[in-house]
Design an enzyme around this catalytic site. Structure first.
Site, mmCIF file in Angstrom:
data_model
loop_
_atom_site.group_PDB
_atom_site.id
_atom_site.type_symbol
_atom_site.label_atom_id
_atom_site.label_comp_id
_atom_site.label_asym_id
_atom_site.label_seq_id
_atom_site.Cartn_x
_atom_site.Cartn_y
_atom_site.Cartn_z
ATOM 1 N N GLU A 103 40.647 32.144 49.314
ATOM 2 C CA GLU A 103 39.964 32.318 48.035
ATOM 3 C C GLU A 103 39.263 31.025 47.644
ATOM 4 O O GLU A 103 39.863 29.942 47.682
ATOM 5 C CB GLU A 103 40.973 32.708 46.943
ATOM 6 C CG GLU A 103 40.379 32.809 45.547
ATOM 7 C CD GLU A 103 41.438 33.000 44.477
ATOM 8 O OE1 GLU A 103 41.182 32.599 43.323
ATOM 9 O OE2 GLU A 103 42.527 33.520 44.790
ATOM 10 N N LYS A 154 46.844 40.400 40.033
ATOM 11 C CA LYS A 154 47.208 38.989 40.167
ATOM 12 C C LYS A 154 48.234 38.650 39.078
ATOM 13 O O LYS A 154 48.064 39.042 37.919
ATOM 14 C CB LYS A 154 45.969 38.118 40.000
ATOM 15 C CG LYS A 154 46.252 36.614 40.020
ATOM 16 C CD LYS A 154 44.958 35.822 40.008
ATOM 17 C CE LYS A 154 45.224 34.325 40.059
ATOM 18 N NZ LYS A 154 43.990 33.549 40.257
ATOM 19 N N ARG A 192 34.437 27.765 39.892
ATOM 20 C CA ARG A 192 34.599 26.985 38.662
ATOM 21 C C ARG A 192 33.656 25.796 38.584
ATOM 22 O O ARG A 192 33.707 25.036 37.620
ATOM 23 C CB ARG A 192 36.032 26.458 38.553
ATOM 24 C CG ARG A 192 37.102 27.524 38.505
ATOM 25 C CD ARG A 192 38.465 26.873 38.451
ATOM 26 N NE ARG A 192 39.553 27.825 38.645
ATOM 27 C CZ ARG A 192 40.792 27.481 38.958
ATOM 28 N NH1 ARG A 192 41.095 26.199 39.098
ATOM 29 N NH2 ARG A 192 41.717 28.413 39.120
#
Length: 214
Positions: free
Chosen positions: A43, A131, A47
């Site tokens: 992943e 998640k 950001r």
């Protein structure tokens, strides 16, 4: 990649390195080392300004890796991530507008939850791959064990503060599909050597795979 395909892919490795790239070159080198250690899913969190180009570069250099885009919290980010090669997207929480947007799409989105109320709402919306974040701060494997008793149909992808020493606790839980984090490539805020990355990745995968649930 739809949710069923993602579940099938993660069942074989059960460990997902989560990289917040600060340098594209360092991230690509880390991905190389992690893949050499057995990583089949990674992943990249979206950001920073370099994250999108880094995700695209990882896709080009490792076409066979199951590539996730993290911190996806709106339809625009989802579409951009998919356009540059993400196989799935994942979020720290739930965004109803995003979940409505991805309904029927070919690329799965994994919403984030932490409370029973959020899990109930997600299940009512048809989401059973979730998640759990921030995992350790929210009670870690102990909390997931209790939640698993209440929601046996839900599969979780916990991340947030997880260390290698905790993996056996997560591996024991049938509701945990995979665990995510940075322990396999970083220690003390700094990247490990390539050799150490591969070694810790391999050890982590072994821990998650070897637990006997019978």
């Amino acid at each position: 990649m739809q949710a069923a395909d993602l579940i099938k892919a993660l069942q074989t490795v059960r460990v997902v390195p989560v990289i917040d790239p600060k340098s594209q070159a360092d991230c690509l080198a880390a991905v190389d080392a992690l893949a050499a250690g057995g990583a089949t899913a990674i992943e990249i969190t979206l950001r920073s300004d370099i994250a999108y180009d880094t995700l695209k570069a990882v896709r080009a250099s490792h076409p066979d890796i199951v590539l996730g885009a993290g911190s996806v919290m709106d339809p625009e980010t989802y579409e951009k991530a998919v356009s540059i090669g993400a196989d799935f997207t994942i979020s720290p929480g739930r965004c109803l507008a995003l979940e409505a947007h991805v309904a029927g799409k070919s690329v799965a989105h994994v919403p984030g939850v932490v409370t029973p109320t959020e899990i109930i709402a997600a299940r009512q919306a048809g989401q059973t791959l979730l998640k759990f974040y921030p995992s350790e701060a929210a009670g870690g494997a102990s909390a997931l064990k209790d939640l698993g008793r209440i929601f046996p149909d839900v599969l979780m992808m916990p991340s947030g503060g997880i260390k290698e020493s905790k993996l056996h606790e997560y591996a024991a839980l049938p509701g945990v599909l995979s665990v995510g984090g940075s322990w396999m490539y970083a220690e003390g805020g700094k990247y490990r050597s390539a050799l150490d990355m591969g070694k810790v990745m391999a050890q982590s995968t072994t821990t998650m795979r070897e637990f006997d649930r019978s």
